[in-house]
Design a protein around this motif. Structure first.
Motif, short mmCIF file in Angstrom:
data_model
loop_
_atom_site.label_atom_id
_atom_site.label_comp_id
_atom_site.label_asym_id
_atom_site.label_seq_id
_atom_site.Cartn_x
_atom_site.Cartn_y
_atom_site.Cartn_z
N VAL A 208 19.83 -19.52 -26.29
CA VAL A 208 20.80 -18.84 -25.55
C VAL A 208 20.96 -19.67 -24.24
O VAL A 208 22.18 -20.37 -24.25
CB VAL A 208 20.11 -17.27 -25.76
CG1 VAL A 208 22.41 -16.56 -24.88
CG2 VAL A 208 21.01 -17.18 -27.11
N SER A 209 19.98 -19.50 -23.62
CA SER A 209 19.75 -20.77 -22.39
C SER A 209 20.57 -21.34 -21.86
O SER A 209 21.00 -22.40 -21.37
CB SER A 209 18.63 -19.61 -21.36
OG SER A 209 18.15 -18.46 -21.70
N LYS A 210 19.79 -22.18 -23.69
CA LYS A 210 20.48 -23.76 -23.32
C LYS A 210 21.91 -23.68 -23.94
O LYS A 210 22.53 -24.28 -22.98
CB LYS A 210 19.85 -24.01 -24.95
CG LYS A 210 20.11 -25.74 -24.45
CD LYS A 210 19.29 -26.44 -25.78
CE LYS A 210 19.02 -27.74 -25.78
NZ LYS A 210 17.88 -28.77 -26.86
N ILE A 211 22.65 -22.89 -24.77
CA ILE A 211 24.09 -22.98 -25.00
C ILE A 211 24.79 -22.61 -23.67
O ILE A 211 25.89 -23.17 -23.72
CB ILE A 211 23.66 -22.69 -26.69
CG1 ILE A 211 25.54 -23.10 -26.90
CG2 ILE A 211 23.75 -20.95 -26.65
CD1 ILE A 211 25.42 -24.42 -27.44
N VAL A 212 24.10 -21.44 -23.25
CA VAL A 212 24.92 -20.97 -21.94
C VAL A 212 25.09 -22.59 -20.88
O VAL A 212 26.24 -22.42 -20.15
CB VAL A 212 24.43 -20.24 -21.34
CG1 VAL A 212 24.55 -19.78 -19.86
CG2 VAL A 212 24.12 -18.49 -22.55
N ARG A 213 24.32 -23.35 -20.99
CA ARG A 213 24.05 -24.01 -19.46
C ARG A 213 24.94 -25.55 -20.00
O ARG A 213 25.77 -25.88 -19.44
CB ARG A 213 22.53 -25.02 -19.97
CG ARG A 213 22.29 -24.86 -18.37
CD ARG A 213 20.31 -25.38 -19.00
NE ARG A 213 19.94 -25.89 -19.58
CZ ARG A 213 18.64 -25.30 -20.00
NH1 ARG A 213 18.61 -24.01 -20.69
NH2 ARG A 213 18.31 -25.94 -21.02
N ILE A 214 25.10 -25.49 -21.56
CA ILE A 214 26.00 -26.95 -22.10
C ILE A 214 27.32 -26.05 -22.50
O ILE A 214 28.88 -27.18 -22.44
CB ILE A 214 25.37 -27.01 -24.19
CG1 ILE A 214 24.09 -27.61 -23.65
CG2 ILE A 214 26.29 -27.49 -24.39
CD1 ILE A 214 23.78 -27.72 -25.20
N ALA A 215 27.32 -24.90 -22.30
CA ALA A 215 28.52 -24.60 -22.73
C ALA A 215 29.13 -24.20 -20.79
O ALA A 215 30.72 -25.32 -20.53
CB ALA A 215 28.94 -23.16 -23.09
N LYS A 216 28.91 -23.89 -19.50
CA LYS A 216 28.86 -23.85 -18.85
C LYS A 216 29.10 -25.59 -17.87
O LYS A 216 30.24 -25.83 -17.29
CB LYS A 216 27.41 -23.42 -17.48
CG LYS A 216 28.63 -22.92 -16.18
CD LYS A 216 26.99 -22.44 -15.74
CE LYS A 216 27.04 -22.27 -14.22
NZ LYS A 216 28.66 -21.53 -13.56
N GLU A 217 28.61 -26.65 -18.42
CA GLU A 217 28.94 -27.90 -18.64
C GLU A 217 30.37 -28.38 -18.55
O GLU A 217 31.29 -29.43 -18.33
CB GLU A 217 28.08 -29.14 -19.04
CG GLU A 217 26.42 -29.23 -18.57
CD GLU A 217 26.85 -29.01 -16.31
OE1 GLU A 217 25.81 -28.23 -16.31
OE2 GLU A 217 27.34 -29.53 -16.10
N LEU A 218 31.18 -27.35 -20.08
CA LEU A 218 32.14 -28.15 -20.31
C LEU A 218 33.33 -26.94 -19.61
O LEU A 218 34.25 -27.05 -20.62
CB LEU A 218 32.37 -27.50 -22.06
CG LEU A 218 30.89 -28.36 -22.96
CD1 LEU A 218 31.31 -28.25 -24.38
CD2 LEU A 218 31.83 -29.50 -22.12
N GLY A 219 32.84 -26.75 -19.02
CA GLY A 219 33.86 -25.35 -18.30
C GLY A 219 34.46 -24.08 -18.85
O GLY A 219 35.18 -23.27 -18.77
N ILE A 220 33.21 -24.11 -19.79
CA ILE A 220 33.39 -22.46 -20.66
C ILE A 220 31.81 -21.49 -20.55
O ILE A 220 30.39 -21.66 -20.07
CB ILE A 220 32.58 -22.62 -22.52
CG1 ILE A 220 34.61 -23.52 -22.57
CG2 ILE A 220 33.17 -21.88 -23.07
CD1 ILE A 220 33.81 -24.36 -23.40
N GLU A 221 32.44 -20.21 -20.16
CA GLU A 221 31.58 -18.61 -19.60
C GLU A 221 31.05 -18.40 -21.28
O GLU A 221 32.10 -17.99 -21.95
CB GLU A 221 31.97 -18.17 -18.05
CG GLU A 221 31.85 -17.97 -17.37
CD GLU A 221 32.02 -16.83 -16.24
OE1 GLU A 221 33.19 -16.97 -16.99
OE2 GLU A 221 31.86 -16.47 -15.77
N ALA A 222 29.61 -17.14 -21.37
CA ALA A 222 29.27 -16.84 -21.99
C ALA A 222 30.42 -15.19 -22.07
O ALA A 222 30.33 -15.15 -21.43
CB ALA A 222 27.80 -16.41 -21.89
N ALA A 223 31.20 -15.21 -23.62
CA ALA A 223 31.98 -13.72 -22.93
C ALA A 223 30.69 -12.54 -22.92
O ALA A 223 30.19 -12.86 -23.45
CB ALA A 223 32.48 -13.80 -24.36
#
Ligand code: KMH
Ligand code: ZN
Length: 306
Positions: free
Chosen positions: A272-287
């Protein structure tokens, strides 16, 4: 920042204890993993349960209840109960997680496929438990059966329990099944699709195939939210692609035991932490779980049966 739902599939019914020492087996291990996923940014946990002694996938309602009630007393994460159950489970057994607990969300497998885990036999010479190789070998002659009759029955009891189906789509034909169920009034739009890629018996994971599934669903169904989960090493590549295409993502040890090539994930929260990091780099936050409830139109924790 855009918000997307991160789901973790905590333990599943496919991997067996020999394959990873980090695969959660006991109720307390599953509870701890769910709480850690929540802390890491997960909004949904997809749950199966196992025999605490042998790690064999089972449908034990007392264990499900213990996990669900404990987690609910500690956080507001959404629990997505499996109706897939252990490999070989009957549809009656599989239905119990919805009829017993009226969860907000549960998996709904939108068609029948072969579900081949048997190639995994070649990877392991020694097994911790005798049941493991037999369970894996059994999938050589196993059809994961979801006939139109059972699909319609599942729609009935999902509706009677006000449980939102997370429609598991392993191949293109299942999109057609869903369109049929919507057209006949068994399912209501907007539907929630989980594109499951990489299962031997279903579609293979690739950018072209994911774009095809999204496009085909747009043509056949129209209004939907989608998430992507991938069995095996393509998990993070395809979840990244899902984020780019506007979708939600599912990670977790049910689908992939690794964090990166050659390195076992030590927990679901690591993934989860890994995909949260990737998403953040794409300007996306975890809901958050509450944001996920509004995206999916879920009934809320006050309406569940646990
Ligand atoms: N039990 C597997 C055959 C689900 O959770 O609904 C399929 C599965 C999907 O685990
Ligand atoms: Zn599952």
């Amino acid at each position: 920042m855009e918000k997307r739902i991160i789901t973790a599939a905590i333990t599943g019914a496919l991997h067996t204890p020999t394959m990873s020492p980090y695969l959660p087996i006991t109720p307390n291990q599953i509870i701890d993993e769910i709480l850690a996923v929540h802390a890491a940014g997960g909004a949904v946990c997809h749950i199966h349960v196992r025999d605490p002694e042998t790690g064999r996938p089972i449908t034990d309602l007392d264990i499900f209840r213990r996990i669900a009630t404990t987690v609910k007393s500690k956080c507001d994460i959404i629990l997505c109960f499996t109706t897939g159950g252990p490999v070989g489970a009957s549809t009656d057994e599989r239905a119990k997680t919805v009829t017993a607990f009226s969860p907000e969300l549960a998996s709904f497998n939108a068609g029948s496929i072969n579900f081949g885990l048997f190639p995994l036999l070649e990877k392991y010479k020694e097994w911790r438990f005798d049941w493991e190789p037999e369970y894996i070998k059994m999938t050589e002659d196993f059809i994961f059966s979801n006939t139109f009759k059972t699909l319609q029955e599942f729609c009935e009891f999902f509706r009677n329990n006000n449980t939102k189906p997370e429609l598991e789509v392993y191949d293109a034909g299942m999109i057609n099944n869903i369109a049929f169920l919507v057209q006949k009034g068994y399912l209501c739009k907007p539907v929630y699709l989980q594109f499951v890629m990489g299962v031997l018996g279903g579609i293979t994971p690739s950018p072209e195939n994911l774009m095809f599934l999204v496009d085909y669903a747009k043509r056949m169904i129209g209004d939907f939210e989608f998430s992507v989960c991938v069995a095996g090493r393509a998990q993070f590549l395809m979840c990244t692609m899902a984020l780019i295409l506007g979708g939600h993502v599912r990670v977790g040890l049910e689908d992939n035991l690794y964090l990166e090539k050659g390195a076992l994930a030590k927990s679901n929260a690591e993934q989860v932490s890994k995909i949260v990091r990737i998403a953040k780099e794409l300007g996306i936050e975890a809901a958050s779980p509450e944001e996920a409830r509004s995206f999916l139109g879920l009934k809320g924790l006050d309406e569940v049966g646990f």
